[in-house]
Design an enzyme around this catalytic site. Structure first.
Site, mmCIF file in Angstrom:
data_model
loop_
_atom_site.group_PDB
_atom_site.id
_atom_site.type_symbol
_atom_site.label_atom_id
_atom_site.label_comp_id
_atom_site.label_asym_id
_atom_site.label_seq_id
_atom_site.Cartn_x
_atom_site.Cartn_y
_atom_site.Cartn_z
ATOM 1 C CG HIS A 166 41.398 38.959 39.067
ATOM 2 N ND1 HIS A 166 41.549 39.220 40.410
ATOM 3 C CD2 HIS A 166 41.784 40.074 38.414
ATOM 4 C CE1 HIS A 166 41.993 40.466 40.559
ATOM 5 N NE2 HIS A 166 42.150 40.999 39.363
ATOM 6 C CG ASP B 271 46.070 40.194 32.399
ATOM 7 O OD1 ASP B 271 46.673 39.214 32.864
ATOM 8 O OD2 ASP B 271 45.070 40.707 32.948
ATOM 9 C CG HIS B 272 48.618 41.232 35.013
ATOM 10 N ND1 HIS B 272 48.296 40.337 36.002
ATOM 11 C CD2 HIS B 272 47.484 41.931 34.776
ATOM 12 C CE1 HIS B 272 47.036 40.509 36.361
ATOM 13 N NE2 HIS B 272 46.511 41.464 35.615
ATOM 14 C CB THR C 185 43.540 43.785 33.720
ATOM 15 O OG1 THR C 185 43.849 42.719 34.609
ATOM 16 C CG2 THR C 185 42.732 43.253 32.563
ATOM 17 C CD GLU D 229 43.226 38.878 35.458
ATOM 18 O OE1 GLU D 229 42.770 39.809 34.771
ATOM 19 O OE2 GLU D 229 44.069 39.043 36.357
#
Ligand code: GP9
Length: 425
Positions: A194, A254-255, A81, A38
């Site tokens: 996150h 993921d990003h 995600t 994450e």
């Protein structure tokens, strides 16, 4: 709408077939453990803050028995995600309309977990949030997962941020891994790092007392450092259970965690990295394929993205997929890297081996920005026209295939065939 001329241009580029692909079958029949990390950006790799490594475990992995893709970019759309999962497993672009797990809920797929199942692998996914989040529980079966262990099936013994802590997720997953028929493909979607990156002090492993103390950057780095530590603990558990030597451990971000459009984040990162915080750094995520006892040590500096995950992994796992069966490319067997992005940025933008092209938000080519990735110097926009056409062509073709549920037709007959149908209409 599909612009045929643009799509035609793409076709020449996807045909890069070689007779003897590099790395083919290198990890054939090993268990595959993928950790989708994450919000993990690449700038944290081998990076210190106040004399402490942010990701000592990942750095150590990169140093031994690993292939590290250091110019790897996220390509997510509205599904954040979940789109990272979708793009990586399927080798197509995400939906431009909504999150892909909704947009393509009814589709048939042929993707990495599905091909591995055909090879006799068992497949499992783990995530410490509700199964319904991003429609995962409805689509994971069609995405090739036999079993999905979501929060409902886990002990809620330690919650951090928006779900189960990474420590608990990894710890609780071990008993499931031990019971799986081998070889297995196991996919972890982590959560503790996150946004908004909040953790109790006792979970914070970095001591940050200087100018970044108490800032958004500290919060972010603390959670990434925590994830790094948990990956280290997880690897120790795998060793204890005899699940390490015959597996590969794949980790990718993921990003982005820190958005350059957020003024506070931008100021902090520009200062911390001592350079303007721009798209190429924001979209760059690490991708590591750790292959225990292999003696492999390689840094792949070709530009690539999540869309390339499926063909790159397929090659390493000895699965023969043709180059025109997906839009992604095998990063161990191409010369020219190319990464297009179409959501959170205007469609047509791209990053290649040496430049970044960001189309202006009004979509007008002439108003765009382009710069050399290494020197930061402006690049003549005309040098970007071909890449711009290719980006639009790839994205349009991908969307046409997914909206018309043609993935299995592409698998059987190739992308060229799709073009021929379009021509006949
Ligand atoms: C929750 C998690 C959310 O299931 O995937 O991540 P996000 O997409 O908000 O980054």
């Amino acid at each position: 709408s599909l612009d045929i001329d643009r799509v035609e241009a793409v076709m020449d580029i996807v045909n890069y077939e070689t007779d003897n692909p590099r790395g083919f079958g290198l990890v054939k029949n090993r268990n595959v453990i993928v950790i989708q990390a994450e919000s993990t950006q690449n700038f944290v790799i081998n990076q210190e803050i106040e004399g402490q490594m942010i990701t000592p475990v990942l750095n150590q992995l990169i140093n031994k028995d690993s292939i590290y893709f250091s110019r790897y970019y996220e390509q997510v759309g509205w599904g954040n995600t979940s789109d990272a999962e979708f793009v990586s497993h399927n080798g197509f672009y995400p939906s431009t309309g909504t999150f892909s797990y909704k947009a393509f809920e009814e589709n048939d797929f042929i993707n990495l977990p599905i091909l591995l199942k055909e090879r006799g692998y068992s497949t499992i996914a783990f995530h410490g949030n509700h199964g319904s989040f991003w429609n995962r529980d409805n689509i994971y079966n069609a995405q090739g997962f036999d079993t999905f262990i979501s929060l409902e099936k886990l002990e809620e013994d330690e919650l951090i941020g928006i779900g189960l802590s990474d420590a608990s997720l990894f710890r609780q997953s071990i008993k499931h891994l031990k019971n799986l028929k081998q070889p297995f493909y196991s996919f972890y979607v982590t959560l503790t790092s996150h946004h908004p990156f909040t953790m109790e002090d006792h979970d914070k492993g970095l001591t940050i007392e200087g100018e970044y103390s108490g800032t958004l950057l500290e919060d972010y780095l603390q959670t990434v450092h925590y994830l790094d530590q948990q990956i280290g603990n997880f690897i120790e558990m795998l060793k204890q259970e005899g699940l390490y030597d015959n597996s590969i451990i794949v980790i990718y971000g993921d990003h982005e965690g820190l958005d350059m459009r957020n003024e506070e984040a931008n100021d902090l990162l520009s200062s911390f990295l001592a350079k303007p915080y721009e798209e190429d750094e924001m979209f760059r995520v690490p991708m590591i394929v750790h292959i225990p006892n292999s003696g492999v040590k390689e840094e792949v500096t070709i530009a690539g993205g999540q869309i390339d995950f499926f063909p790159t992994m397929a090659n390493l796992l000895g699965l023969s997929i043709k180059t025109d069966q997906v839009l992604g490319k095998d990063l161990l067997n191409i010369k020219e890297g190319f990464v297009a992005k179409q959501v959170h940025i205007a469609k047509g933008s791209f990053i290649d081996n040496d430049k970044v092209f960001i189309i202006s938000s009004d979509g007008v080519f002439e108003n765009s920005r382009a710069w050399n990735i290494y020197t930061g110097e402006a690049v003549d926009l005309e040098e970007c026209r071909e890449g711009y056409e290719r980006a639009l062509g790839e994205i349009n073709l991908s969307e046409y295939i997914l909206e018309n549920n043609l993935v299995s037709v592409v698998k059987e007959k190739g992308l060229e065939y799709i073009l021929s149908i379009i021509y006949k209409r």
